[in-house]
Design a protein around this motif. Structure first.
Motif, PDB file in Angstrom:
ATOM      1  N   VAL A 149       3.989   6.804  11.728  1.00  0.00           N
ATOM      2  CA  VAL A 149       4.967   6.520  12.689  1.00  0.00           C
ATOM      3  C   VAL A 149       5.512   5.247  12.305  1.00  0.00           C
ATOM      4  O   VAL A 149       6.691   4.701  12.291  1.00  0.00           O
ATOM      5  CB  VAL A 149       4.566   6.949  14.226  1.00  0.00           C
ATOM      6  N   LEU A 150       4.556   4.299  12.525  1.00  0.00           N
ATOM      7  CA  LEU A 150       5.285   2.683  12.483  1.00  0.00           C
ATOM      8  C   LEU A 150       5.624   2.440  11.100  1.00  0.00           C
ATOM      9  O   LEU A 150       6.962   2.018  11.344  1.00  0.00           O
ATOM     10  CB  LEU A 150       3.876   1.907  12.485  1.00  0.00           C
ATOM     11  N   THR A 151       5.448   3.118   9.877  1.00  0.00           N
ATOM     12  CA  THR A 151       6.053   2.789   8.739  1.00  0.00           C
ATOM     13  C   THR A 151       7.483   3.374   8.801  1.00  0.00           C
ATOM     14  O   THR A 151       8.319   3.092   8.137  1.00  0.00           O
ATOM     15  CB  THR A 151       5.296   3.380   7.592  1.00  0.00           C
ATOM     16  N   THR A 152       7.518   4.510   9.487  1.00  0.00           N
ATOM     17  CA  THR A 152       8.784   5.507   9.396  1.00  0.00           C
ATOM     18  C   THR A 152       9.719   4.649  10.268  1.00  0.00           C
ATOM     19  O   THR A 152      11.000   4.760  10.069  1.00  0.00           O
ATOM     20  CB  THR A 152       8.519   6.872   9.997  1.00  0.00           C
ATOM     21  N   LEU A 153       9.382   4.044  11.441  1.00  0.00           N
ATOM     22  CA  LEU A 153      10.247   3.135  12.292  1.00  0.00           C
ATOM     23  C   LEU A 153      10.750   1.878  11.893  1.00  0.00           C
ATOM     24  O   LEU A 153      11.487   1.451  12.431  1.00  0.00           O
ATOM     25  CB  LEU A 153       9.480   3.070  13.844  1.00  0.00           C
ATOM     26  N   ASN A 154       9.971   1.253  10.742  1.00  0.00           N
ATOM     27  CA  ASN A 154       9.924   0.095  10.384  1.00  0.00           C
ATOM     28  C   ASN A 154      11.315   0.155   9.304  1.00  0.00           C
ATOM     29  O   ASN A 154      11.400   0.868   8.332  1.00  0.00           O
ATOM     30  CB  ASN A 154       9.120  -0.192   9.500  1.00  0.00           C
ATOM     31  N   PRO A 155      12.384  -0.470   9.608  1.00  0.00           N
ATOM     32  CA  PRO A 155      13.760  -0.518   8.945  1.00  0.00           C
ATOM     33  C   PRO A 155      13.252  -1.046   7.491  1.00  0.00           C
ATOM     34  O   PRO A 155      13.888  -0.741   6.513  1.00  0.00           O
ATOM     35  CB  PRO A 155      14.607  -1.694   9.754  1.00  0.00           C
ATOM     36  N   LEU A 156      12.433  -1.877   7.339  1.00  0.00           N
ATOM     37  CA  LEU A 156      12.274  -2.481   5.842  1.00  0.00           C
ATOM     38  C   LEU A 156      11.756  -1.553   5.045  1.00  0.00           C
ATOM     39  O   LEU A 156      11.649  -1.642   3.742  1.00  0.00           O
ATOM     40  CB  LEU A 156      11.298  -3.828   5.878  1.00  0.00           C
ATOM     41  N   THR A 157      11.001  -0.573   5.483  1.00  0.00           N
ATOM     42  CA  THR A 157      10.643   0.626   4.711  1.00  0.00           C
ATOM     43  C   THR A 157      11.499   1.501   3.985  1.00  0.00           C
ATOM     44  O   THR A 157      11.553   1.679   2.765  1.00  0.00           O
ATOM     45  CB  THR A 157      10.048   1.690   5.469  1.00  0.00           C
ATOM     46  N   TYR A 158      12.823   1.482   4.386  1.00  0.00           N
ATOM     47  CA  TYR A 158      13.960   1.920   3.847  1.00  0.00           C
ATOM     48  C   TYR A 158      14.527   0.970   2.787  1.00  0.00           C
ATOM     49  O   TYR A 158      15.592   1.638   1.943  1.00  0.00           O
ATOM     50  CB  TYR A 158      14.921   2.570   4.866  1.00  0.00           C
ATOM     51  N   PHE A 193       0.936  -1.070   0.080  1.00  0.00           N
ATOM     52  CA  PHE A 193       0.079   0.048  -0.330  1.00  0.00           C
ATOM     53  C   PHE A 193       0.767   1.061  -0.089  1.00  0.00           C
ATOM     54  O   PHE A 193       2.172   1.137   0.675  1.00  0.00           O
ATOM     55  CB  PHE A 193      -0.875  -0.111   1.092  1.00  0.00           C
ATOM     56  N   PRO A 194       0.323   2.297  -0.458  1.00  0.00           N
ATOM     57  CA  PRO A 194       1.147   3.674  -0.622  1.00  0.00           C
ATOM     58  C   PRO A 194       1.453   4.000   0.432  1.00  0.00           C
ATOM     59  O   PRO A 194       0.701   3.831   1.583  1.00  0.00           O
ATOM     60  CB  PRO A 194       0.444   4.419  -1.379  1.00  0.00           C
ATOM     61  N   LEU A 195       2.360   4.748   1.004  1.00  0.00           N
ATOM     62  CA  LEU A 195       3.031   5.394   2.153  1.00  0.00           C
ATOM     63  C   LEU A 195       2.277   6.908   2.408  1.00  0.00           C
ATOM     64  O   LEU A 195       2.301   7.293   3.548  1.00  0.00           O
ATOM     65  CB  LEU A 195       4.299   5.360   2.463  1.00  0.00           C
ATOM     66  N   GLY A 196       1.870   7.336   1.186  1.00  0.00           N
ATOM     67  CA  GLY A 196       0.909   8.680   1.566  1.00  0.00           C
ATOM     68  C   GLY A 196      -0.388   8.486   2.216  1.00  0.00           C
ATOM     69  O   GLY A 196      -1.181   7.644   1.856  1.00  0.00           O
ATOM     70  N   ASN A 197      -0.574   9.780   2.713  1.00  0.00           N
ATOM     71  CA  ASN A 197      -1.975   9.906   3.363  1.00  0.00           C
ATOM     72  C   ASN A 197      -2.552   8.827   4.296  1.00  0.00           C
ATOM     73  O   ASN A 197      -3.572   8.397   4.425  1.00  0.00           O
ATOM     74  CB  ASN A 197      -3.351   9.947   2.213  1.00  0.00           C
ATOM     75  N   LEU A 198      -1.520   8.280   5.081  1.00  0.00           N
ATOM     76  CA  LEU A 198      -1.730   7.586   5.812  1.00  0.00           C
ATOM     77  C   LEU A 198      -2.159   8.189   7.247  1.00  0.00           C
ATOM     78  O   LEU A 198      -1.664   9.224   7.744  1.00  0.00           O
ATOM     79  CB  LEU A 198      -0.503   6.546   6.284  1.00  0.00           C
ATOM     80  N   PRO A 199      -2.897   7.366   8.278  1.00  0.00           N
ATOM     81  CA  PRO A 199      -3.193   7.804   9.553  1.00  0.00           C
ATOM     82  C   PRO A 199      -1.829   7.867  10.379  1.00  0.00           C
ATOM     83  O   PRO A 199      -0.837   7.412  10.145  1.00  0.00           O
ATOM     84  CB  PRO A 199      -4.083   6.886  10.177  1.00  0.00           C
TER      85      PRO A 199
END
Length: 288
Positions: A217-226, A206-212
Motif C-alpha cells: 500500500v505504501l509503495t502504491t501511494l508513493n508518487p516516486l514509485t511511478y 528492492f522489487p515491488l512484488g511479493n511485498l507485505p
C-alpha cells in the motif's frame, strides 16, 4: 531641460510584458542554473558518488545473497534504474534548495524586483533543476554497460525523457518546499524527512512484488514509485531475462490486481509535476 523641470529625476521605461519577454526571463534563470552547476564541481562529484557506491557495493552484496533466487540476472542490473532515479531526485532537490541560498544572500530579491512574472522565475528554476538533474543522471547512465544494460539508442532516449519528466516534477516539489524556507538547514532537514522515505519506498532498491500488504500500500501511494517503475520497465524491455527473474524483479505496479501501464504512470508523474508547478508559483507569489 526636462531633467531640471522634474527635479533631476530621470524616468525609467519598463518594457511591457509579453510572452517573448517572459520566455527570455525563463531562459535567463535556466542559464544561471547551468552556470552554477558547471562551476560547482564538488556538488557534481558528491551527488554521483553515493549512487555509484550503492550500485556497485550494495548491489554486489545484495546480488551475492539473491544469486540463487534470480539465476542469470545481475542484481546490479535491477538496481541500475533505481540509482538513476535516486541521482535525478537528489540533484533536483538540491537545485530547488538553491532558492533558499539565493534568499539568504539577497539575490532572490534582485530577481523578484525584475519586471517579469513570478511564474517565469519558477518555470526557469524548475527547467534548470530538471536539466541539471538529467546531466547528473547521464553519468550513471554511462555506467550501464558495467552492469549489463545495453547502450541501445532507443533505450537511452527513453530513459533521458523519463528522467527529465521525473526531475521536473521533483524540482517543482522542492521549489514548493523552499518557497517559505529562510535557511538551508531547515530546508535540508525537511528534504531528508520528506524525500528519503519516498526514495526507499519507490522500489529503487528492492522489487515491488511479493511485498507485505502494508508495504504494498505504501509503495502504491508513493508518487516516486511511478517515476522509478517506467525506468525499470524500459531497461528490462531491452534485456533477455528468464521469465522467472522477470516476474520477480520487474513485476510493475499493480492496482487491484492489474498492472498499471507505463503511459499511465508517466501521465501521473506529468500531472503531479503540473500541479506542483502551479502550487510552487502560487506560494512563490505569496512568500517570495
Amino acid at each position: 531641460m526636462a531633467s531640471e523641470e522634474t527635479g533631476g529625476v530621470v524616468g525609467v521605461r519598463v518594457p511591457p510584458r509579453s510572452p517573448a519577454h517572459e520566455l527570455r526571463a525563463v531562459k535567463v534563470v535556466l542559464h544561471r542554473e547551468m552556470l552554477r552547476f558547471a562551476g560547482d564541481r564538488t556538488r557534481m562529484v558528491s551527488t554521483v558518488v553515493q549512487p555509484v557506491l550503492w550500485l556497485f557495493v550494495l548491489g554486489t552484496g545484495f546480488g551475492s545473497l539473491a544469486q540463487g533466487a534470480i539465476p542469470g540476472v545481475d542484481y546490479r542490473t535491477f538496481m541500475f534504474p533505481g540509482m538513476i532515479a535516486m541521482t535525478v531526485i537528489m540533484t533536483a532537490m538540491f537545485s530547488a534548495g538553491s532558492i533558499v541560498w539565493d534568499r539568504e544572500f539577497g539575490f532572490l530579491r534582485e530577481m523578484l524586483v525584475a519586471p517579469v512574472g513570478r511564474a517565469a522565475i519558477v518555470v526557469g528554476k524548475c527547467l534548470g533543476g530538471a536539466v541539471v538533474a538529467v546531466a547528473q543522471g547521464v553519468v550513471i547512465l554511462a555506467l550501464g554497460g558495467l552492469v549489463g544494460v545495453p547502450y541501445d539508442p532507443v533505450l537511452m532516449v527513453t530513459l533521458l525523457a523519463e528522467m527529465f519528466l521525473a526531475a521536473f516534477a521533483v524540482t517543482a516539489f522542492g521549489v514548493t518546499l523552499a518557497a517559505r524556507m529562510r535557511n538551508m538547514q531547515t530546508f535540508f532537514a525537511l528534504m531528508q524527512m520528506a524525500v528519503m522515505p519516498m526514495v526507499f519506498l519507490s522500489g529503487a532498491m528492492f522489487p515491488l512484488g511479493n511485498l507485505p500488504s502494508w508495504l504494498h500500500v505504501l509503495t502504491t501511494l508513493n508518487p516516486l514509485t511511478y517515476a522509478v517503475d517506467p525506468l525499470r520497465q524500459a531497461v528490462f524491455s531491452h534485456l533477455d531475462v528468464p521469465a522467472r527473474a522477470e516476474a520477480l524483479l520487474n513485476p510493475g505496479v499493480h492496482w487491484y490486481g492489474r498492472q498499471v501501464p507505463v503511459p499511465v504512470e508517466l501521465g501521473l508523474v506529468a500531472a503531479a509535476g503540473a500541479v506542483l508547478l502551479a502550487v510552487a508559483v502560487a506560494r512563490f507569489r505569496r512568500h517570495g
